[in-house]
Design a protein around this motif. Structure first.
Motif, PDB file in Angstrom:
ATOM      1  N   GLY A  11       3.666  -3.303  -8.993  1.00 34.98           N
ATOM      2  CA  GLY A  11       3.695  -3.209 -10.639  1.00 34.98           C
ATOM      3  C   GLY A  11       2.566  -3.911 -11.469  1.00 34.98           C
ATOM      4  N   GLY A  12       2.313  -5.100 -11.018  1.00 34.62           N
ATOM      5  CA  GLY A  12       1.071  -5.722 -11.768  1.00 34.62           C
ATOM      6  C   GLY A  12      -0.271  -5.059 -11.655  1.00 34.62           C
ATOM      7  N   THR A  13      -0.376  -4.699 -10.288  1.00 35.89           N
ATOM      8  CA  THR A  13      -1.732  -3.998  -9.813  1.00 35.89           C
ATOM      9  C   THR A  13      -1.837  -2.559 -10.556  1.00 35.89           C
ATOM     10  OG1 THR A  13      -1.674  -5.354  -7.778  1.00 35.89           O
ATOM     11  CG2 THR A  13      -3.027  -3.342  -8.000  1.00 35.89           C
ATOM     12  N   LEU A  14      -0.839  -1.970 -10.780  1.00 37.12           N
ATOM     13  CA  LEU A  14      -0.692  -0.623 -11.255  1.00 37.12           C
ATOM     14  C   LEU A  14      -1.165  -0.730 -12.646  1.00 37.12           C
ATOM     15  CD1 LEU A  14       1.990   0.960  -9.205  1.00 37.12           C
ATOM     16  CD2 LEU A  14      -0.460   1.828  -9.058  1.00 37.12           C
ATOM     17  N   TYR A  15      -0.294  -1.517 -13.284  1.00 35.65           N
ATOM     18  CA  TYR A  15      -0.301  -1.911 -14.702  1.00 35.65           C
ATOM     19  C   TYR A  15      -1.608  -2.266 -15.047  1.00 35.65           C
ATOM     20  CZ  TYR A  15       0.950  -3.400 -19.456  1.00 35.65           C
ATOM     21  OH  TYR A  15       1.165  -3.862 -20.640  1.00 35.65           O
ATOM     22  N   GLN A  16      -2.348  -3.044 -14.452  1.00 33.35           N
ATOM     23  CA  GLN A  16      -3.836  -3.536 -14.780  1.00 33.35           C
ATOM     24  C   GLN A  16      -4.591  -2.274 -14.518  1.00 33.35           C
ATOM     25  OE1 GLN A  16      -4.978  -7.773 -13.767  1.00 33.35           O
ATOM     26  NE2 GLN A  16      -6.809  -6.477 -12.861  1.00 33.35           N
ATOM     27  N   VAL A  40      -7.344   2.351  -6.501  1.00 32.16           N
ATOM     28  CA  VAL A  40      -6.258   1.150  -6.174  1.00 32.16           C
ATOM     29  C   VAL A  40      -5.640   1.491  -4.857  1.00 32.16           C
ATOM     30  CG1 VAL A  40      -4.284   2.571  -7.370  1.00 32.16           C
ATOM     31  CG2 VAL A  40      -4.351   0.048  -7.352  1.00 32.16           C
ATOM     32  N   THR A  41      -5.389   2.771  -4.556  1.00 31.84           N
ATOM     33  CA  THR A  41      -4.881   2.821  -2.998  1.00 31.84           C
ATOM     34  C   THR A  41      -5.772   2.345  -1.963  1.00 31.84           C
ATOM     35  OG1 THR A  41      -3.901   4.869  -3.961  1.00 31.84           O
ATOM     36  CG2 THR A  41      -4.074   4.791  -1.650  1.00 31.84           C
ATOM     37  N   ALA A  42      -7.070   2.694  -2.146  1.00 27.18           N
ATOM     38  CA  ALA A  42      -8.137   2.069  -1.371  1.00 27.18           C
ATOM     39  C   ALA A  42      -8.221   0.606  -1.223  1.00 27.18           C
ATOM     40  CB  ALA A  42      -9.438   2.602  -1.436  1.00 27.18           C
ATOM     41  N   VAL A  43      -7.980   0.122  -2.321  1.00 24.14           N
ATOM     42  CA  VAL A  43      -8.243  -1.567  -2.573  1.00 24.14           C
ATOM     43  C   VAL A  43      -6.779  -2.098  -1.938  1.00 24.14           C
ATOM     44  CG1 VAL A  43      -8.203  -3.393  -4.261  1.00 24.14           C
ATOM     45  CG2 VAL A  43      -9.589  -1.357  -4.555  1.00 24.14           C
ATOM     46  N   THR A  44      -5.612  -1.736  -2.342  1.00 25.18           N
ATOM     47  CA  THR A  44      -4.394  -2.332  -1.695  1.00 25.18           C
ATOM     48  C   THR A  44      -4.501  -2.278  -0.131  1.00 25.18           C
ATOM     49  OG1 THR A  44      -3.176  -0.455  -2.281  1.00 25.18           O
ATOM     50  CG2 THR A  44      -3.342  -2.032  -4.085  1.00 25.18           C
ATOM     51  N   SER A  45      -5.012  -0.909   0.159  1.00 27.51           N
ATOM     52  CA  SER A  45      -4.656  -0.623   1.764  1.00 27.51           C
ATOM     53  C   SER A  45      -5.450  -1.841   2.507  1.00 27.51           C
ATOM     54  CB  SER A  45      -5.255   0.498   1.975  1.00 27.51           C
ATOM     55  OG  SER A  45      -4.593   1.686   1.446  1.00 27.51           O
ATOM     56  N   THR A  46      -6.594  -2.297   1.806  1.00 26.86           N
ATOM     57  CA  THR A  46      -7.355  -3.319   2.606  1.00 26.86           C
ATOM     58  C   THR A  46      -6.438  -4.476   3.231  1.00 26.86           C
ATOM     59  OG1 THR A  46      -8.309  -4.519   0.795  1.00 26.86           O
ATOM     60  CG2 THR A  46      -9.639  -2.716   1.600  1.00 26.86           C
ATOM     61  N   MET A  47      -5.268  -4.754   2.462  1.00 30.93           N
ATOM     62  CA  MET A  47      -4.255  -5.972   2.408  1.00 30.93           C
ATOM     63  C   MET A  47      -3.801  -5.735   3.842  1.00 30.93           C
ATOM     64  SD  MET A  47      -2.812  -6.766  -1.234  1.00 30.93           S
ATOM     65  CE  MET A  47      -3.859  -7.232  -2.626  1.00 30.93           C
ATOM     66  N   PRO A  60       0.924  -1.303   0.043  1.00 31.92           N
ATOM     67  CA  PRO A  60       0.004   0.113   0.052  1.00 31.92           C
ATOM     68  C   PRO A  60       0.800   1.331  -0.096  1.00 31.92           C
ATOM     69  CG  PRO A  60      -0.812  -1.500   1.224  1.00 31.92           C
ATOM     70  CD  PRO A  60       0.437  -2.230   1.078  1.00 31.92           C
ATOM     71  N   VAL A  61       2.000   1.210   0.601  1.00 30.07           N
ATOM     72  CA  VAL A  61       2.885   2.395   0.618  1.00 30.07           C
ATOM     73  C   VAL A  61       3.331   2.757  -0.643  1.00 30.07           C
ATOM     74  CG1 VAL A  61       4.987   3.491   1.607  1.00 30.07           C
ATOM     75  CG2 VAL A  61       3.548   1.829   3.247  1.00 30.07           C
ATOM     76  N   LEU A  62       4.020   1.647  -1.318  1.00 30.57           N
ATOM     77  CA  LEU A  62       4.315   1.926  -2.713  1.00 30.57           C
ATOM     78  C   LEU A  62       3.201   2.226  -3.765  1.00 30.57           C
ATOM     79  CD1 LEU A  62       6.697  -1.337  -3.413  1.00 30.57           C
ATOM     80  CD2 LEU A  62       7.200   1.037  -2.447  1.00 30.57           C
ATOM     81  N   VAL A  63       1.981   1.644  -3.594  1.00 33.76           N
ATOM     82  CA  VAL A  63       0.849   2.106  -4.489  1.00 33.76           C
ATOM     83  C   VAL A  63       0.523   3.359  -3.907  1.00 33.76           C
ATOM     84  CG1 VAL A  63      -1.545   1.515  -4.763  1.00 33.76           C
ATOM     85  CG2 VAL A  63      -0.137  -0.345  -4.796  1.00 33.76           C
ATOM     86  N   ALA A 114       0.489   6.409  -6.960  1.00 33.33           N
ATOM     87  CA  ALA A 114      -0.815   6.546  -7.535  1.00 33.33           C
ATOM     88  C   ALA A 114      -0.953   7.813  -8.579  1.00 33.33           C
ATOM     89  CB  ALA A 114      -1.732   6.811  -6.232  1.00 33.33           C
ATOM     90  N   PRO A 115      -0.324   8.800  -8.329  1.00 33.32           N
ATOM     91  CA  PRO A 115      -0.221   9.950  -9.354  1.00 33.32           C
ATOM     92  C   PRO A 115       0.227   9.396 -10.744  1.00 33.32           C
ATOM     93  CG  PRO A 115       0.835  10.706  -7.367  1.00 33.32           C
ATOM     94  CD  PRO A 115       0.745   9.236  -7.307  1.00 33.32           C
ATOM     95  N   LEU A 116       0.873   8.397 -10.786  1.00 33.07           N
ATOM     96  CA  LEU A 116       1.091   7.720 -12.128  1.00 33.07           C
ATOM     97  C   LEU A 116      -0.240   7.338 -12.924  1.00 33.07           C
ATOM     98  CD1 LEU A 116       4.444   5.879 -11.543  1.00 33.07           C
ATOM     99  CD2 LEU A 116       4.277   8.260 -12.551  1.00 33.07           C
ATOM    100  N   ILE A 117      -1.107   6.889 -12.167  1.00 33.76           N
ATOM    101  CA  ILE A 117      -2.430   6.389 -12.880  1.00 33.76           C
ATOM    102  C   ILE A 117      -3.429   7.308 -12.695  1.00 33.76           C
ATOM    103  CG2 ILE A 117      -1.860   4.056 -12.862  1.00 33.76           C
ATOM    104  CD1 ILE A 117      -3.559   3.838 -10.357  1.00 33.76           C
TER     105      ILE A 117
END
Length: 294
Positions: A165-170, A240-247, A106-109, A113-116
């Motif tokens: 990377g895969g999550t951001l790419y998708q 995507v930030t909210a989704v990955t933070s649930t992890m 979640p930190v990396l995402v 996040a601005p990239l997407i």
């Protein structure tokens, strides 16, 4: 209440529960199967299952361009991520250390996040930081701080970068696709990468013990068909930030499961960490109240 609204509410807790069982499954299968070999069987099972569902429902197939995007994302989210985690733990990296490394996602995402095209508010950054602090508290007693693990540590770091990377790419290139045909593509790509690697570095041993059957069935039918589908659904309908933070909540749920199933310790520090993690995730995912118009 509309069906989609109900699914939006149920998807995060269901995903957290299912994702947390991955560590339980790994513990069941590890004594009886080489990790990459187990994953190859898992990927093949998912391809067969999803292909049958797609054919039965006459589901739409992605375009050639989206097939390529789905394959790239699948190699990151499935092949490299799972291989990195499973092999690093098999080579001696403590599960707590692996969980802490992977939960840097979640930190990396948030940073990327601005990239997407997503903006991370200060409140959400606070939530990301609190979530990570809570995870550290939950698994602190399982960490092996000060010990050098070399290659297993690098494999786990690879897994972290791969799923991020895969999550951001998708999310950037192919956010919308049919979950059945899309997973056929992604897991076929994961199998194409993992099978040669397994043949190269493993004896490809798998003992069809009862625990392996249970782990395989759960991995294919629940972890993948259920958990991955829920994650993709949330990525499609959320930030995507909210989704990955649930992890961040996964180690807490896993600790409770390990306490119930294996009698592992669940102390006051871990319980406090769960509370901090819940607060952090709430700050990330909660919608900012709208200002009433005059």
């Amino acid at each position: 209440m509309r069906a989609t609204s109900l699914l939006d509410r149920l998807a995060p807790p269901l995903f957290i529960f299912i994702w947390a069982t991955g560590y339980i499954v790994a513990k069941l299968a590890a004594p009886h199967a080489d990790p990459l070999t187990f994953l190859c069987w898992r990927y093949a099972g998912v391809v067969v299952l999803m292909l049958a569902l797609a054919v039965a429902a006459r589901a739409p197939w992605p375009t050639r361009r989206n097939v390529l995007h789905l394959a790239v994302a699948g190699i990151g989210i499935q092949a490299l991520y799972l291989a990195g985690v499973w092999v690093s733990i098999r080579q001696g990296l403590p599960a707590g250390t692996a969980a802490l490394i992977v939960n840097l996602q979640p930190v990396l995402v948030a940073a990327a996040a601005p990239l997407i095209g997503e903006r991370v508010a200060p409140r959400q950054w606070l939530g990301v930081a609190l979530g990570l602090a809570g995870v550290v508290l939950v698994i602190w007693h399982k960490l092996n701080v000060g010990t050098s693990f070399g290659p297993p540590l690098l494999l786990c770091l690879m897994a972290l970068l791969a799923i991020t990377g895969g999550t951001l790419y998708q999310k950037r290139f192919v956010p919308h696709f049919d979950l059945r045909t899309g997973q056929v593509v992604q897991f076929a790509a994961a199998l194409a990468v993992t099978l040669p690697a397994a043949a190269l570095v493993e004896p490809m041993h798998i003992e069809w013990h009862r625990d392996v059957f249970i782990a395989m069935a759960w991995s294919v039918l629940v972890l993948t068909a259920g958990g991955i589908s829920l994650m993709f659904y949330m990525l499609r309908h959320g930030r995507v930030t909210a989704v990955t933070s649930t992890m961040y909540l996964v180690p807490s749920v896993t600790s409770v499961m390990a306490w119930l199933l294996f009698g592992e310790t669940l102390g006051a520090q871990a319980i406090a960490g769960m509370g901090v993690t819940l607060l952090g995730v709430y700050l990330v995912v909660a919608r900012k109240p709208e200002t009433p118009r005059p």
